[in-house]
Write a protein that holds these residues in place. Structure first.
Motif, PDB file in Angstrom:
ATOM      1  N   LYS A 230      48.039  31.630  -3.266  1.00 44.18           N
ATOM      2  CA  LYS A 230      49.641  32.187  -2.791  1.00 44.18           C
ATOM      3  C   LYS A 230      50.487  31.156  -4.082  1.00 44.18           C
ATOM      4  O   LYS A 230      51.922  32.021  -3.363  1.00 44.18           O
ATOM      5  CB  LYS A 230      49.813  31.344  -0.906  1.00 44.18           C
ATOM      6  N   ARG A 233      51.553  33.501  -6.704  1.00 47.61           N
ATOM      7  CA  ARG A 233      52.136  34.413  -6.732  1.00 47.61           C
ATOM      8  C   ARG A 233      53.853  33.708  -5.865  1.00 47.61           C
ATOM      9  O   ARG A 233      54.120  34.463  -7.160  1.00 47.61           O
ATOM     10  CB  ARG A 233      51.262  35.049  -5.026  1.00 47.61           C
ATOM     11  N   LYS A 234      53.768  32.892  -5.656  1.00 54.84           N
ATOM     12  CA  LYS A 234      55.610  32.249  -5.517  1.00 54.84           C
ATOM     13  C   LYS A 234      55.897  31.969  -6.926  1.00 54.84           C
ATOM     14  O   LYS A 234      56.804  32.586  -7.392  1.00 54.84           O
ATOM     15  CB  LYS A 234      55.295  31.344  -4.590  1.00 54.84           C
ATOM     16  N   THR A 237      56.617  35.139  -8.649  1.00 55.88           N
ATOM     17  CA  THR A 237      57.394  36.641  -8.818  1.00 55.88           C
ATOM     18  C   THR A 237      59.202  35.291  -8.870  1.00 55.88           C
ATOM     19  O   THR A 237      59.697  36.158  -7.979  1.00 55.88           O
ATOM     20  CB  THR A 237      57.262  36.903  -7.483  1.00 55.88           C
ATOM     21  N   SER A 238      59.093  34.366  -9.551  1.00 52.61           N
ATOM     22  CA  SER A 238      59.699  33.562  -9.300  1.00 52.61           C
ATOM     23  C   SER A 238      61.144  34.028  -9.812  1.00 52.61           C
ATOM     24  O   SER A 238      62.325  33.170  -9.795  1.00 52.61           O
ATOM     25  CB  SER A 238      60.032  31.911  -9.366  1.00 52.61           C
ATOM     26  N   SER A 393      46.246  39.710  -6.636  1.00 47.66           N
ATOM     27  CA  SER A 393      46.921  39.032  -4.996  1.00 47.66           C
ATOM     28  C   SER A 393      47.832  37.704  -6.552  1.00 47.66           C
ATOM     29  O   SER A 393      48.633  37.957  -5.624  1.00 47.66           O
ATOM     30  CB  SER A 393      45.573  37.760  -4.479  1.00 47.66           C
ATOM     31  N   VAL A 394      47.639  37.712  -7.249  1.00 43.71           N
ATOM     32  CA  VAL A 394      48.967  36.420  -8.260  1.00 43.71           C
ATOM     33  C   VAL A 394      49.908  37.653  -8.713  1.00 43.71           C
ATOM     34  O   VAL A 394      50.903  37.543  -7.954  1.00 43.71           O
ATOM     35  CB  VAL A 394      48.365  36.064  -8.991  1.00 43.71           C
ATOM     36  N   ARG A 395      48.897  38.893  -9.601  1.00 40.51           N
ATOM     37  CA  ARG A 395      50.296  39.918  -9.397  1.00 40.51           C
ATOM     38  C   ARG A 395      50.603  40.983  -9.012  1.00 40.51           C
ATOM     39  O   ARG A 395      51.769  41.182  -9.378  1.00 40.51           O
ATOM     40  CB  ARG A 395      49.359  40.731 -11.318  1.00 40.51           C
ATOM     41  N   LYS A 396      49.683  41.382  -8.557  1.00 36.44           N
ATOM     42  CA  LYS A 396      49.710  42.725  -7.444  1.00 36.44           C
ATOM     43  C   LYS A 396      50.719  41.979  -5.653  1.00 36.44           C
ATOM     44  O   LYS A 396      50.759  42.593  -5.190  1.00 36.44           O
ATOM     45  CB  LYS A 396      49.013  43.859  -7.177  1.00 36.44           C
ATOM     46  N   GLY A 397      50.292  40.738  -5.683  1.00 39.74           N
ATOM     47  CA  GLY A 397      50.627  40.237  -4.183  1.00 39.74           C
ATOM     48  C   GLY A 397      49.777  40.949  -3.273  1.00 39.74           C
ATOM     49  O   GLY A 397      49.480  40.753  -1.875  1.00 39.74           O
ATOM     50  N   ASP A 399      46.333  40.638  -0.548  1.00 31.60           N
ATOM     51  CA  ASP A 399      45.410  39.329   0.092  1.00 31.60           C
ATOM     52  C   ASP A 399      44.192  38.504   0.095  1.00 31.60           C
ATOM     53  O   ASP A 399      44.145  38.993  -0.893  1.00 31.60           O
ATOM     54  CB  ASP A 399      45.135  39.606   1.793  1.00 31.60           C
TER      55      ASP A 399
END
Length: 420
Positions: A230, A233-234, A237-238, A393-397, A399
């Motif tokens: 998570k 992922r943040k 997308t930052s 999960s990191v690139r596409k968000g 779960d």
């Protein structure tokens, strides 16, 4: 050496076996095909190396080969991006190399592809880093000789951190905050490589987890790892992460050219960083993913293997023994003259003057304190399963728990095949 590390070459990348099979039919000869034109006995040996990024490496490997008197050793120096596919495709043909560099992978042992080298390592076994022996050993037999250890960490410019009022990050949250503060105009705060694959294992270790445990069961599926995904992922997308850089993480250009303030890279690139940035360069380990975790350093590296299905197994073993066991001068030259690597032989590591002070000495210290080595049972299919977790999960968000569950299925399938 800087060369290819993963990211399809994470300094440890391994066979995409399927691609290798597909390419098998179309293999062409490649690389600077020389190393010794004449002399030696009548035995001809071919060795495969990936094209290291540091200047002088190809010449060095060919120079060592030329000094060997008992066989004619030819070197194929293969473009980094093509190396894996070319190697595994060629191993399926009668043009297969007699020896090749790679990383310890249990399926090469199980399929009978690599020769048992226990007998040549035994006399000097106690002089090797025990972790390097362990990572090449299956059922008490050792299947490769480690040539170099390659710790990876974050490189940063102290002047930029000072200017932004940022302290060296010790947690992943602090790294995310630092990336935000260090991002200005054309400079991004942080670079992790173009596909982020290089930091998957460090993030897992820094969450206090592991890829597999000592019973060869899944050890990466923890709350801390899900939490880390998570956070990644943040970060992704930052807008503070350098994405799509001209060269990948193993090349020092992103930091050297001012595209980023902090870059994940390997010790091999230290001389190039120092040449460009002088004293304005520091290093730190992968920070704690969660508060209960521990900083980590991924130790990549390269090893020499003998093709057990080749025509000259004994002659190839003799050459490996001569160069990577007996010729300590060449071993130190290889580890410290072109980029900085840690010699896997303790006696050489202790006498390597270039690693004794300044930034290289700090790298050795981080390697000793926080280093993690390859697990020979962690195969390419398993590596790919976790790369898929990052993609989803990191690139596409997606779960993290669902992605990890999916990885578990793939990894357990592999574990069952390998260990029953």
């Amino acid at each position: 050496m800087s060369a290819m590390s993963n990211s399809n070459w994470s300094r440890r990348s391994i066979f995409r076996a399927a691609a290798g099979m597909a390419a098998a039919g179309t293999l062409a000869a490649c690389g600077g095909n020389n190393g010794r034109a004449s002399g030696g006995s009548g035995t001809n040996l071919t060795q495969y190396f990936h094209a290291y990024g540091e200047e002088g490496t190809e010449q060095a490997i060919k120079r060592y080969a030329k000094a060997y008197k008992d066989a004619n050793v030819t070197t194929q120096w293969i473009t980094a991006a093509d190396f894996e596919n070319k190697l595994f495709a060629t191993l399926l043909t009668d043009k297969a190399p007699d020896l090749f560099e790679f990383h310890p992978q249990i399926q090469m042992v199980k399929s009978g592809q690599v020769a048992d080298l226990t007998d040549i390592i035994a006399p000097v076994k106690d002089d090797f880093n025990p972790a390097d022996i362990a990572s090449h050993t299956v059922d008490g037999k050792t299947y490769g000789v480690r040539m170099i250890d390659d710790p990876q960490f974050f490189f940063y410019r102290p002047s930029l951190l000072e200017k932004a009022g940022v302290k060296v990050p010790e947690t992943l949250d602090e790294l995310i905050e630092a990336a935000a503060k260090l991002t200005t105009g054309k400079v991004k705060g942080l670079y992790l490589g173009n596909d982020l694959h290089a930091v998957i294992n460090p993030m897992i270790w820094s969450a206090g987890a592991d890829t597999l445990d000592d019973k060869n069961e899944i050890a990466y599926h923890t709350e801390g790892v899900a939490e880390g995904i998570k956070k990644m992922r943040k970060l992704f997308t930052s807008g503070h992460l350098l994405l799509g850089a001209p060269t990948d993480y193993w090349d020092p250009s992103a930091l050297n050219q001012g595209l980023t303030a902090i870059q994940f890279c390997g010790m091999w690139a230290m001389p190039q960083f120092q040449q460009t940035l002088g004293d304005d360069i520091g290093i730190f380990p992968f920070p704690k993913t969660i508060d209960s975790g521990k900083q980590s350093v991924y130790n990549g590296g390269w090893s020499m293997f003998v093709n057990a299905k080749g025509k000259n197994v004994d002659a190839a073993k003799e050459y490996v023994k001569w160069l990577w066991i007996e010729q300590k001068k060449y071993q130190e030259d290889w580890a410290t003259s072109y980029g900085f690597h840690i010699p896997p032989r303790t006696s050489i590591a202790q006498s390597a003057t270039k690693l004794k002070s300044g930034l290289p000495a700090e790298g050795v210290k981080l390697f000793n304190e926080f280093g993690h080595f390859d697990n020979i049972g962690w195969t390419q299919a398993m590596i790919t399963a976790l790369e898929d977790v990052f993609a989803n999960s990191v690139r596409k968000g997606g779960d993290p728990e669902a992605s990890l569950d999916k990885a578990d299925t793939a990894v357990n399938r592999e574990l069952k095949k390998l260990f029953g």
